[in-house]
Design an enzyme around this catalytic site. Structure first.
Site, short mmCIF file in Angstrom:
data_model
loop_
_atom_site.label_atom_id
_atom_site.label_comp_id
_atom_site.label_asym_id
_atom_site.label_seq_id
_atom_site.Cartn_x
_atom_site.Cartn_y
_atom_site.Cartn_z
N SER A 148 37.84 30.91 46.48
CA SER A 148 38.06 31.40 45.26
C SER A 148 39.60 31.62 44.87
O SER A 148 39.69 31.85 43.65
CB SER A 148 37.17 32.61 44.92
OG SER A 148 37.60 33.67 45.57
N LYS A 153 35.25 41.52 40.93
CA LYS A 153 36.46 41.03 40.67
C LYS A 153 37.13 41.62 39.37
O LYS A 153 38.22 41.93 39.09
CB LYS A 153 36.60 39.59 40.83
CG LYS A 153 36.29 38.97 42.01
CD LYS A 153 36.31 37.42 42.20
CE LYS A 153 36.02 36.83 43.65
NZ LYS A 153 35.98 35.38 43.71
#
Length: 781
Positions: free
Chosen positions: A678, A721
């Site tokens: 990611s 996140k």
């Protein structure tokens, strides 16, 4: 005398604890790589191999000094591959041989051999030795009962002295050193003499063993006599009208069994066990084993179950009382209750609550049990590697007990509790079995109606049990097991949620646990927020609960000492109770900078921000990566660099930068391992910024995987996140377009403060991330 023949280049295998004689057929397992290669070489040539014996069976990598030089040339009859890369071999002994020269030791032992053919003059001495060996072997068979009596007929028919000695030696029980003495005796008369001496020695030992066994048998007969006398005493007591405790116990067992009505098969089995128990002496060991088994059967809740209270409003109230947030989980429980109310026969679903530590997965299961009015049973699976933990031990083992599932049902006292399998992702397996496979039957609604514990040996109905499992991650749960479960993600809490949990649940709970009255301690919202931000770093509230307990303990000390009557905690005096702050979160930089981008990462304790830095230097196009990055992250950086080379001109980057400049990508906190795809778009953006000189907006954070063509692929842990970005003061998050569906899980308070920008390609990422984008078209103007 013996005829010698040279055999060149024959593979050799040293055996552990095995001796092979000529004319002997046996099988053994081969697991060492060196031995397997020797087998393969033999099969490729003439299927012959030389087998000898190691001195020490504990040596895994033997050298020429570790095995006997005399052994047997064998013919490989059959090879069978076993699980775990082992091979089962069937061989037949052909001829004695001795190692003359070791040609090579790797990749396997290859040797030159000197062979020996049996040759003897059939004189009176040889015939006498043969007859003595046959007679001794016949006596050995008679005493030992270890060899079939039919063998003596075939042995008596053998006329070759050497063959006779080898076949008898292979049949009797000898130590490895004694067998090797026979193998080393290449002269036939010497071999017969050694065999005869060994047979006489073994016969003496067996005779002593027989005497000992006779003594033991006499003692057993004595025990039987005592049993007969006890039965007479029992009859006398009956005549005198005295009570017998065992008889009363047996009668009680029969009454319980009749009352339970367990069915013909179970009734018959338990009745047989009770009958056996009634015939045994109370002092015998088997008597205690049977009594324990019967009591286990009778004490299980075969017919007892709690009645579900199907009240959706009450269930919602209980769940709201026990937990703040977690709306998806609460909604799923209420749905189950609604369907159960309509069908009246729905089997318990298997819910798997997945999330970081401390988010309340176990307490959710307890709340479900309370809302259903069911008993609650918890079984931790962390580190469980023995299948008997699930299915129980068979009664043939000493100290056998049922598995923990049946034990939990017994403790619950009902056949329909809420049963929690905690930490199902931490199951292990070894030579004692695979607990995960054993759980397949337990968690399958089609099979668990007749779950059979190895100890009980009778089926027990688990279909009414509501099974719930918890895990921190799905990656380590076996796929067949995961397929039987309905996964519900329990994400981490926002700061606002943690604040509400602390105010409504944790502070009152800890004050009561530490004996503090409601007026003795007050904690301000600012103090709780500082505790959350500066003293904990987690997705859940477990560490926060410990810090609140610390505050309560120190407040209790001051109150007991008489310093104050009540304590008020604010953000000004918090450090006096908790010490210096333990954590700090990365905040945004003061200015837009070139080559520095904020990325978003997921960890086991929640989301984190990553500041990715890139420097360019004159060089030859070398890419250096530091910060303890994993292989996946390194590959993402390489993919990003390859993409940049294809679009360099569009962003004012020199076409041959990869030949003239070195790139150094660094992620701070090098002591912490980092991995995952990611960070791909983040590293690519940082490299483009460093190469083009265009700064990156400091209020932007991003996450996503990059492809060679610049496509942005989806990621996991989006909510965690996002929470990390909120803590760092980020105003704009660029994320993969395919993660738009995850916006539903983001709290509204965060959506109002942060702008979410979905991106399909790197062009869209750079459009929002770079402060000034100089395209090729603008340069031409």
């Amino acid at each position: 005398m013996e005829n010698e023949v040279r055999i060149v280049n024959m593979p050799l295998i040293p055996l552990r604890g095995l001796s092979v004689f000529p004319y002997m057929v046996l099988h053994f397992d081969v697991g060492r790589k060196k031995s397997i290669k020797a087998l393969e070489a033999a099969m490729a040539k003439d299927q012959r191999i030389f087998l000898t014996t190691q001195f020490d069976i504990d040596i895994d990598t033997p050298t020429p000094k570790d095995f006997y030089q005399v052994g047997t040339i064998c013919k490989i009859k059959q090879m069978l591959k076993l699980p775990g890369d082992a091979i089962r071999v069937l061989v037949e002994g052909i001829q004695r041989a001795e190692v003359e020269t070791i040609i090579e030791e790797n990749p396997y032992f290859r040797v030159d051999l000197k062979t020996y053919n049996d040759s003897i003059e059939m004189d009176k001495e040889a015939r006498a030795l043969m007859r003595s060996c046959v007679n001794a072997f016949e006596k050995y068979i008679t005493i030992s009962n270890r060899v079939s009596a039919d063998v003596i007929l075939s042995v008596s028919a053998i006329e070759e002295p050497g063959r006779l000695a080898d076949i008898i030696a292979a049949q009797i029980t000898l130590k490895t050193e004694q067998k090797q003495e026979i193998i080393n005796a290449v002269e036939v008369k010497e071999r017969l003499e050694k065999l005869y001496i060994l047979l006489l020695t073994e016969i003496e030992i067996l005779q002593v063993e027989k005497d000992i066994n006779d003594k033991v048998k006499n003692q057993i007969n004595k025990s039987q006599k005592e049993y007969y006398l006890r039965e007479q005493i029992k009859a006398i007591r009956d005549e005198l009208g005295e009570e017998d405790a065992q008889e009363d116990e047996i009668e009680e067992m029969r009454k319980k069994l009749k009352k339970l009505k367990l069915g013909k098969k179970i009734d018959k089995k338990v009745t047989n066990e009770i009958d056996r128990y009634s015939r045994l002496s109370p002092s015998s060991a088997e008597s205690g084993v049977i009594r324990t088994y019967v009591n286990w059967i009778l004490d299980l809740p075969w017919k007892k179950e709690t009645k579900d209270e199907i009240n959706l409003n009450k269930a919602q109230t209980v769940l709201d009382e026990d937990h703040f947030g977690l709306e998806t989980v609460k909604e799923r429980v209420v749905e189950y209750l609604a369907v159960r109310d309509l069908t009246h026969s729905m089997k318990g679903p298997i819910i798997c609550l997945v999330g970081p530590p401390g988010v309340g997965k176990t307490s959710i299961a307890k709340s479900i049990a309370r809302s259903l009015n069911r008993e609650f049973v918890r079984m931790s699976l962390g580190g469980v590697r023995d299948e008997a933990e699930i299915r129980g031990h068979r009664r043939t083992y000493i100290g056998a007990i049922p598995g923990r599932i049946i034990n939990g049902i017994k403790e619950a006292g009902t056949k329909n509790p809420v049963f929690l399998f905690d930490e199902i992702d931490k199951l292990s397996s070894d030579f004692r079995g695979d607990p995960a496979s054993a759980l397949l039957e337990v968690l399958d609604p089609e099979q668990n109606k007749e779950f059979t514990d190895h100890y009980l040996e009778v089926p027990f109905d688990l279909s009414n049990v509501m099974f719930i499992t918890t895990a921190n991650t799905l990656s380590t749960i076996p796929r067949p097991l995961l397929d039987r479960m309905e996964v519900i993600q329990v994400s981490g809490y926002t700061e606002v949620e943690k604040l509400n949990i602390a105010k409504k649940y944790l502070v009152p709970k800890k004050m009561e646990a530490h004996g503090l009255a409601k007026t003795a301690l007050s904690v301000s919202d600012d103090a709780l927020l500082d505790t959350i931000r500066k003293y904990t770093r987690e997705s859940g509230v477990r560490e926060l609960e410990r810090k609140i307990a610390d505050i309560c303990r120190k407040a209790a000390v001051r109150i007991v000492k008489g310093e104050v009557k009540s304590v008020r905690i604010t953000d000004k005096n918090l450090d006096k109770y908790l010490g210096k702050s333990k954590y700090h979160y990365d905040l945004i930089a003061e200015n837009d900078q070139v080559g520095i981008v904020t990325g978003l990462a997921w960890t086991s304790v929640g989301g984190e921000t990553l500041s990715i830095e890139v420097n360019t230097m004159k060089g030859k196009g070398k890419l250096q990566l530091t910060g303890q990055l994993g292989d996946v992250m390194k590959e993402s950086a390489q993919a990003g660099l390859s993409y940049i080379r294809t679009i360099a001109s569009e962003y004012g980057i020199e076409d041959k930068f990869y030949e003239e400049l070195d790139l150094h990508v660094h992620i701070p906190e090098g002591a912490i391992p980092k991995d995952g795809p990611s960070a791909g778009v983040t590293m690519a953006t940082a490299m483009i910024s460093a190469l083009s000189g265009v700064p990156v907006d400091r209020f932007v954070a991003m996450t996503g995987e990059i492809t060679l063509r610049g496509r942005v692929l989806p990621i996991g842990g989006f909510k965690e996140k996002t929470l990390a970005a909120k803590r760092a003061g980020i105003k704009k998050i660029i994320f993969p377009y395919e993660n738009v569906k995850d916006l539903e899980d983001i709290p509204e308070i965060i959506k109002k403060e942060i702008e979410f920008i979905p991106a399909k390609t790197m062009d869209e990422v750079l459009e929002h991330a770079l402060v000034k984008k100089e395209s090729k078209h603008e340069d031409q103007k």
